[in-house]
Design a protein around this motif. Structure first.
Motif, PDB file in Angstrom:
ATOM      1  N   PHE A  32     -47.571 -89.438 -20.631  1.00 31.00           N
ATOM      2  CA  PHE A  32     -48.318 -90.150 -21.733  1.00 31.00           C
ATOM      3  C   PHE A  32     -47.547 -89.851 -23.211  1.00 31.00           C
ATOM      4  CE2 PHE A  32     -51.939 -89.625 -18.670  1.00 31.00           C
ATOM      5  CZ  PHE A  32     -52.452 -90.805 -18.473  1.00 31.00           C
ATOM      6  N   SER A  33     -46.732 -88.964 -22.898  1.00 30.62           N
ATOM      7  CA  SER A  33     -46.084 -88.359 -24.373  1.00 30.62           C
ATOM      8  C   SER A  33     -47.095 -87.817 -25.314  1.00 30.62           C
ATOM      9  CB  SER A  33     -45.356 -89.524 -24.825  1.00 30.62           C
ATOM     10  OG  SER A  33     -44.252 -90.087 -24.076  1.00 30.62           O
ATOM     11  N   GLN A  34     -48.096 -87.220 -25.068  1.00 26.85           N
ATOM     12  CA  GLN A  34     -48.861 -86.910 -25.899  1.00 26.85           C
ATOM     13  C   GLN A  34     -49.759 -85.645 -24.915  1.00 26.85           C
ATOM     14  OE1 GLN A  34     -51.613 -90.240 -26.949  1.00 26.85           O
ATOM     15  NE2 GLN A  34     -53.227 -88.950 -26.220  1.00 26.85           N
ATOM     16  N   SER A  35     -50.487 -84.798 -25.557  1.00 29.01           N
ATOM     17  CA  SER A  35     -51.252 -83.816 -24.610  1.00 29.01           C
ATOM     18  C   SER A  35     -52.395 -84.282 -24.091  1.00 29.01           C
ATOM     19  CB  SER A  35     -51.499 -82.419 -25.581  1.00 29.01           C
ATOM     20  OG  SER A  35     -50.456 -82.022 -25.993  1.00 29.01           O
ATOM     21  N   ILE A  36     -52.836 -84.206 -22.895  1.00 23.95           N
ATOM     22  CA  ILE A  36     -53.866 -84.372 -22.118  1.00 23.95           C
ATOM     23  C   ILE A  36     -54.536 -83.411 -21.700  1.00 23.95           C
ATOM     24  CG2 ILE A  36     -54.984 -86.005 -20.194  1.00 23.95           C
ATOM     25  CD1 ILE A  36     -53.441 -87.569 -22.429  1.00 23.95           C
ATOM     26  N   PRO A  37     -55.674 -82.864 -22.260  1.00 27.22           N
ATOM     27  CA  PRO A  37     -56.389 -81.921 -21.895  1.00 27.22           C
ATOM     28  C   PRO A  37     -57.039 -82.052 -20.274  1.00 27.22           C
ATOM     29  CG  PRO A  37     -57.387 -82.502 -23.832  1.00 27.22           C
ATOM     30  CD  PRO A  37     -56.419 -83.538 -23.456  1.00 27.22           C
ATOM     31  N   LEU A  83     -57.299 -88.152 -33.899  1.00 27.69           N
ATOM     32  CA  LEU A  83     -57.364 -88.590 -35.365  1.00 27.69           C
ATOM     33  C   LEU A  83     -56.117 -89.544 -35.545  1.00 27.69           C
ATOM     34  CD1 LEU A  83     -58.140 -89.053 -38.361  1.00 27.69           C
ATOM     35  CD2 LEU A  83     -56.906 -87.022 -38.852  1.00 27.69           C
ATOM     36  N   ILE A  84     -54.749 -89.232 -34.961  1.00 30.61           N
ATOM     37  CA  ILE A  84     -53.608 -90.036 -35.039  1.00 30.61           C
ATOM     38  C   ILE A  84     -53.926 -91.362 -34.361  1.00 30.61           C
ATOM     39  CG2 ILE A  84     -51.409 -90.181 -34.178  1.00 30.61           C
ATOM     40  CD1 ILE A  84     -51.326 -87.170 -34.873  1.00 30.61           C
ATOM     41  N   GLU A  85     -54.850 -91.119 -33.147  1.00 33.85           N
ATOM     42  CA  GLU A  85     -54.857 -92.436 -32.304  1.00 33.85           C
ATOM     43  C   GLU A  85     -55.772 -93.320 -33.112  1.00 33.85           C
ATOM     44  OE1 GLU A  85     -57.247 -93.634 -28.386  1.00 33.85           O
ATOM     45  OE2 GLU A  85     -56.378 -91.681 -28.498  1.00 33.85           O
ATOM     46  N   LYS A  86     -56.882 -92.735 -33.749  1.00 32.64           N
ATOM     47  CA  LYS A  86     -57.938 -93.628 -34.425  1.00 32.64           C
ATOM     48  C   LYS A  86     -57.300 -94.369 -35.663  1.00 32.64           C
ATOM     49  CE  LYS A  86     -60.895 -92.659 -31.533  1.00 32.64           C
ATOM     50  NZ  LYS A  86     -61.529 -93.445 -30.329  1.00 32.64           N
ATOM     51  N   LEU A  87     -56.272 -93.741 -36.193  1.00 35.27           N
ATOM     52  CA  LEU A  87     -55.920 -94.019 -37.554  1.00 35.27           C
ATOM     53  C   LEU A  87     -54.803 -95.276 -37.260  1.00 35.27           C
ATOM     54  CD1 LEU A  87     -54.661 -90.888 -39.471  1.00 35.27           C
ATOM     55  CD2 LEU A  87     -56.520 -92.389 -40.160  1.00 35.27           C
ATOM     56  N   ARG A  88     -54.377 -95.301 -36.112  1.00 34.77           N
ATOM     57  CA  ARG A  88     -53.580 -96.469 -35.685  1.00 34.77           C
ATOM     58  C   ARG A  88     -54.402 -97.583 -35.090  1.00 34.77           C
ATOM     59  NH1 ARG A  88     -49.338 -92.672 -31.919  1.00 34.77           N
ATOM     60  NH2 ARG A  88     -48.057 -92.164 -33.756  1.00 34.77           N
ATOM     61  N   PHE A 105     -45.312 -81.694 -32.829  1.00 34.92           N
ATOM     62  CA  PHE A 105     -45.694 -81.221 -34.208  1.00 34.92           C
ATOM     63  C   PHE A 105     -45.286 -82.101 -35.288  1.00 34.92           C
ATOM     64  CE2 PHE A 105     -44.422 -79.579 -38.159  1.00 34.92           C
ATOM     65  CZ  PHE A 105     -45.552 -78.492 -38.658  1.00 34.92           C
ATOM     66  N   TYR A 106     -43.701 -82.877 -34.834  1.00 35.19           N
ATOM     67  CA  TYR A 106     -43.518 -84.128 -35.801  1.00 35.19           C
ATOM     68  C   TYR A 106     -43.944 -85.484 -35.585  1.00 35.19           C
ATOM     69  CZ  TYR A 106     -40.552 -80.563 -38.167  1.00 35.19           C
ATOM     70  OH  TYR A 106     -39.874 -79.329 -39.009  1.00 35.19           O
ATOM     71  N   GLN A 107     -44.949 -85.414 -34.585  1.00 32.90           N
ATOM     72  CA  GLN A 107     -45.346 -86.753 -34.177  1.00 32.90           C
ATOM     73  C   GLN A 107     -44.176 -87.774 -33.999  1.00 32.90           C
ATOM     74  OE1 GLN A 107     -48.198 -88.034 -37.052  1.00 32.90           O
ATOM     75  NE2 GLN A 107     -49.044 -86.225 -37.217  1.00 32.90           N
ATOM     76  N   LEU A 108     -43.338 -87.234 -33.103  1.00 33.54           N
ATOM     77  CA  LEU A 108     -42.264 -87.978 -32.607  1.00 33.54           C
ATOM     78  C   LEU A 108     -41.998 -87.922 -31.057  1.00 33.54           C
ATOM     79  CD1 LEU A 108     -39.432 -86.691 -35.098  1.00 33.54           C
ATOM     80  CD2 LEU A 108     -40.399 -88.943 -34.996  1.00 33.54           C
ATOM     81  N   ASP A 109     -41.176 -88.749 -30.385  1.00 36.08           N
ATOM     82  CA  ASP A 109     -41.153 -88.744 -29.002  1.00 36.08           C
ATOM     83  C   ASP A 109     -39.941 -87.817 -28.733  1.00 36.08           C
ATOM     84  OD1 ASP A 109     -39.237 -89.830 -26.640  1.00 36.08           O
ATOM     85  OD2 ASP A 109     -41.518 -90.395 -26.226  1.00 36.08           O
ATOM     86  N   SER A 110     -39.986 -86.957 -27.733  1.00 36.60           N
ATOM     87  CA  SER A 110     -38.880 -86.107 -27.358  1.00 36.60           C
ATOM     88  C   SER A 110     -37.372 -86.645 -27.298  1.00 36.60           C
ATOM     89  CB  SER A 110     -39.166 -85.240 -26.133  1.00 36.60           C
ATOM     90  OG  SER A 110     -40.380 -84.498 -26.009  1.00 36.60           O
ATOM     91  N   GLU A 111     -37.268 -87.934 -26.780  1.00 38.33           N
ATOM     92  CA  GLU A 111     -36.297 -88.709 -26.662  1.00 38.33           C
ATOM     93  C   GLU A 111     -35.401 -88.954 -27.905  1.00 38.33           C
ATOM     94  OE1 GLU A 111     -34.407 -88.798 -23.980  1.00 38.33           O
ATOM     95  OE2 GLU A 111     -36.013 -87.661 -23.067  1.00 38.33           O
ATOM     96  N   ALA A 112     -36.524 -89.266 -28.954  1.00 35.35           N
ATOM     97  CA  ALA A 112     -35.864 -89.538 -30.367  1.00 35.35           C
ATOM     98  C   ALA A 112     -35.309 -88.216 -30.666  1.00 35.35           C
ATOM     99  CB  ALA A 112     -37.075 -89.727 -31.117  1.00 35.35           C
ATOM    100  N   ILE A 113     -35.799 -87.039 -30.538  1.00 32.37           N
ATOM    101  CA  ILE A 113     -35.160 -85.772 -31.207  1.00 32.37           C
ATOM    102  C   ILE A 113     -33.897 -85.584 -30.569  1.00 32.37           C
ATOM    103  CG2 ILE A 113     -35.393 -83.107 -31.324  1.00 32.37           C
ATOM    104  CD1 ILE A 113     -38.406 -83.671 -31.674  1.00 32.37           C
ATOM    105  N   LYS A 114     -33.717 -85.885 -29.198  1.00 38.52           N
ATOM    106  CA  LYS A 114     -32.539 -85.609 -28.465  1.00 38.52           C
ATOM    107  C   LYS A 114     -31.507 -86.711 -28.649  1.00 38.52           C
ATOM    108  CE  LYS A 114     -34.683 -85.218 -24.364  1.00 38.52           C
ATOM    109  NZ  LYS A 114     -35.026 -84.534 -23.044  1.00 38.52           N
ATOM    110  N   GLY A 115     -31.871 -87.742 -29.367  1.00 36.71           N
ATOM    111  CA  GLY A 115     -31.017 -89.179 -29.521  1.00 36.71           C
ATOM    112  C   GLY A 115     -30.101 -88.949 -30.902  1.00 36.71           C
ATOM    113  N   GLN A 116     -29.837 -90.038 -31.096  1.00 35.46           N
ATOM    114  CA  GLN A 116     -28.748 -89.907 -32.202  1.00 35.46           C
ATOM    115  C   GLN A 116     -29.379 -90.516 -33.513  1.00 35.46           C
ATOM    116  OE1 GLN A 116     -25.513 -89.058 -31.544  1.00 35.46           O
ATOM    117  NE2 GLN A 116     -26.372 -88.632 -29.536  1.00 35.46           N
ATOM    118  N   GLY A 117     -30.672 -90.708 -33.480  1.00 38.56           N
ATOM    119  CA  GLY A 117     -31.256 -91.213 -34.852  1.00 38.56           C
ATOM    120  C   GLY A 117     -31.073 -90.063 -36.029  1.00 38.56           C
ATOM    121  N   GLN A 118     -30.929 -90.539 -37.266  1.00 43.48           N
ATOM    122  CA  GLN A 118     -30.362 -89.836 -38.424  1.00 43.48           C
ATOM    123  C   GLN A 118     -31.495 -89.803 -39.377  1.00 43.48           C
ATOM    124  OE1 GLN A 118     -28.196 -87.637 -38.147  1.00 43.48           O
ATOM    125  NE2 GLN A 118     -27.446 -87.975 -36.408  1.00 43.48           N
TER     126      GLN A 118
END
Length: 442
Positions: A70-75, A179-184, A358-371
Motif C-alpha cells: 500500500f506504500s503506507q502503514s496498515i495497522p 488526516l493526510i488521506e482525508k485532506l486529499r 516521515f517526508y510523505q514520499l514514496d521510497s522509490e522517489a528517495i532512491k531515484g534521481q529526483g532533485q
C-alpha cells in the motif's frame, strides 16, 4: 485488492521473501483474514500462544509486507476465533474489536514496582474519575516499559464502569496518515474525520511525539484537544519523552499537554523484573524455578518487551521441543536473545521506508534521481541514517540510491552533519526517525 482475503494472500507472498517456509508453516498456517476495518487489517489466529509469538516476533514483518502493498502503514489487529465470528456476522465494531483484542492488558496484569508506580497510580485514578482527575494524563518513557499497557488498562477499566461510553485509541502515526488521506479527499471527509475524533468520551493517543513538526496534524490535534477538554472528556497521551523535550512541537500543544499531569516510567528494577517474569510465565501455564527467574532477571534488563520475548522463547522450548526449563537451557535462550538484540542492524529498506513516511514520499522517489528540495533532503537523511545505523560501506549505500558514486554519499552525509549543528529541528527529526526504526525491533 478489494477483500481482506486477497490482501492477506499477497502479504503472505511478500512474507515468504523474509521468513523461512518453516516459520510460515509453524506460526501462520492457521492465520486467516477476517476484515478490513477502515485502514486496519483484522487477522484471526485461533491459538493464543501463536498470536503472542506473532505479535512479539513477526508483527513488524507483517506490517512491512503491507507497507510494500500500500506504500503506507496498515495497522494489524489479531483476534481469536470467537471474535472473528463476530466480525464475520457484522456484530463487531471498531471500539468493540479494540477492547476484545487487548483484553490481556488490564491493571491487574500490570506488574507494579518503584519504576512505574507513579504512572500506574495516575492511570488508575484517571480510570476511576475520567475527565476530572489529571486531564490530560501524559505518560512518557522509553519503548517497551508498559506505556501502551497502561493506555489499554485505562480503556478497559472505563469501559467496565461506563459500557456506553465511546473510547477511542489511536497511534499518532495512524492519526497523521488518516488526516493526510482525508485532506486529499473532499471536504465532507474532513467532517467525518473530526466527528470520529471529537465525538468521544475517552481519547487515547500512543506515541504522540510523532505528531511534532507535522503542521496539519498538530493543528487538528490542537482543536481536537480543545473540543474534548472543554467537554471534560478524558485525554491520555504516551510519548518517549516529556512535552518540553519535543523541540519541534508547537508551544500551544506543549502548554496543553502540561495542563494535567505528566508521569514517567523508568526501566524496571531487579525485584520488578523477577515479578514480571514470574507473572508472564504463570499466565502461560509455566512455573519457572527460582534460579531460572533470577538468571533471566539479572541478564534481561532493558525493557518489559524483551522480558516477554525471553519468557515466550522459554515456553516455546518446553511446548514445542519438550525441553525442561532449567538454568542450562535458559542460559542458551538468554544468550540468543542478547545476541539478537546486540547484533541487530536495521535494513536499508526499513530506514528508507521510515524516512519516506516521515517526508510523505514514496521510497522509490528517495532512491531515484529526483532533485526537488524535499526529495534531496530526505535522501540525505536516509544516507546519513544508513551510514550510522548499519555496517554498509559508502559505495554500497551509493548503489542503493541509483548507483551513485561514494563521493556523493560522503557529500550528503556531511551536509546533514553540518545542518545538525545549525538546525535543532533536524536533530529532533533524526531522533524521531531513529526511535521509529529501533522501535520496530525493541
Amino acid at each position: 485488492m478489494n477483500t481482506a482475503n486477497e490482501i492477506w494472500k499477497k502479504a503472505l507472498l511478500i512474507l515468504g521473501e523474509d521468513l523461512t517456509s518453516t516459520t510460515l508453516r509453524t506460526w501462520f498456517d492457521d492465520v486467516t483474514a477476517v476484515a478490513m476495518d477502515g485502514d486496519t487489517l483484522i487477522l484471526c489466529s485461533p491459538e493464543e500462544f501463536k498470536r503472542d509469538i506473532i505479535r512479539q516476533r513477526y508483527l513488524d514483518n507483517v506490517e512491512k509486507a503491507l507497507y510494500e502493498l500500500f506504500s503506507q502503514s496498515i495497522p494489524v489487529r489479531f483476534v481469536d476465533a470467537e471474535e472473528a465470528k463476530r466480525w464475520e456476522s457484522g456484530e463487531a465494531g471498531e471500539e468493540d474489536a479494540f477492547l476484545k483484542g487487548t483484553g490481556e492488558y488490564t491493571f491487574d496484569k500490570f506488574v507494579v514496582g518503584a519504576s512505574n508506580r507513579f504512572a500506574y497510580n495516575a492511570a488508575k485514578k484517571v480510570s476511576e474519575n475520567p475527565g476530572k482527575s489529571y486531564n490530560p494524563l501524559f505518560i512518557y518513557g522509553s519503548s517497551g516499559l508498559g506505556k501502551t499497557h497502561l493506555l489499554y488498562a485505562i480503556a478497559h477499566a472505563i469501559h467496565k464502569d461506563h459500557p456506553d461510553w465511546k473510547i477511542l485509541y489511536v497511534k499518532s502515526e495512524t492519526f497523521v496518515n488518516e488526516l493526510i488521506e482525508k485532506l486529499r479527499s473532499q471536504e465532507r471527509y474532513m467532517e467525518e474525520f473530526r466527528k470520529k475524533y471529537r465525538e468521544v468520551d475517552v481519547f487515547l493517543m500512543d506515541d504522540v511525539q510523532f505528531i511534532a513538526g507535522k503542521n496539519s496534524s498538530e493543528e487538528e490535534l490542537f482543536h481536537t484537544f480543545n473540543t474534548l477538554h472543554e467537554q471534560q472528556k478524558q485525554i491520555v497521551f504516551t510519548s518517549d519523552r516529556p512535552p518540553q523535550e519535543m523541540l519541534r512541537l508547537e508551544e500551544r500543544l506543549k502548554t496543553r499537554f502540561d495542563w494535567g499531569l505528566s508521569a514517567d516510567i523508568q526501566p524496571p528494577d531487579y525485584e520488578t523484573r523477577v515479578a514480571i517474569i514470574k507473572n508472564k510465565a504463570i499466565a502461560r501455564g509455566v512455573n519457572l524455578p527460582q534460579p531460572v527467574l533470577q538468571y533471566v532477571a539479572e541478564n534481561i534488563t532493558s525493557n518489559v518487551r524483551q522480558i516477554e520475548g525471553t519468557v515466550s522463547k522459554l515456553v516455546a522450548m518446553q511446548e514445542l521441543l519438550g525441553e525442561q526449563i532449567n538454568v542450562d537451557n535458559v542460559i542458551r535462550a538468554v544468550r540468543d536473545m542478547l545476541s539478537t538484540k546486540n547484533e541487530f542492524l536495521p535494513s536499508p529498506d526499513l530506514i528508507i521506508s521510515e524516512v519516506a513516511q516521515f517526508y510523505q514520499l514514496d521510497s522509490e522517489a528517495i532512491k531515484g534521481q529526483g532533485q526537488n528540495k524535499t526529495i534531496s533532503a530526505s535522501r540525505n537523511v536516509a544516507m546519513y541514517l544508513i551510514r550510522n545505523m548499519t555496517d554498509l560501506s559508502l559505495q554500497e549505500i551509493g548503489d542503493i540510491f541509483g548507483n551513485r558514486h561514494y563521493s556523493t554519499v560522503i557529500s550528503s552525509i556531511k551536509r546533514v552533519e553540518k545542518l545538525l549543528k545549525e538546525d535543532p529541528d533536524l536533530g529532533e527529526i533524526i531522533r524521531d526517525l531513529k526511535s521509529a526504526i529501533n522501535g520496530k525491533f525493541e
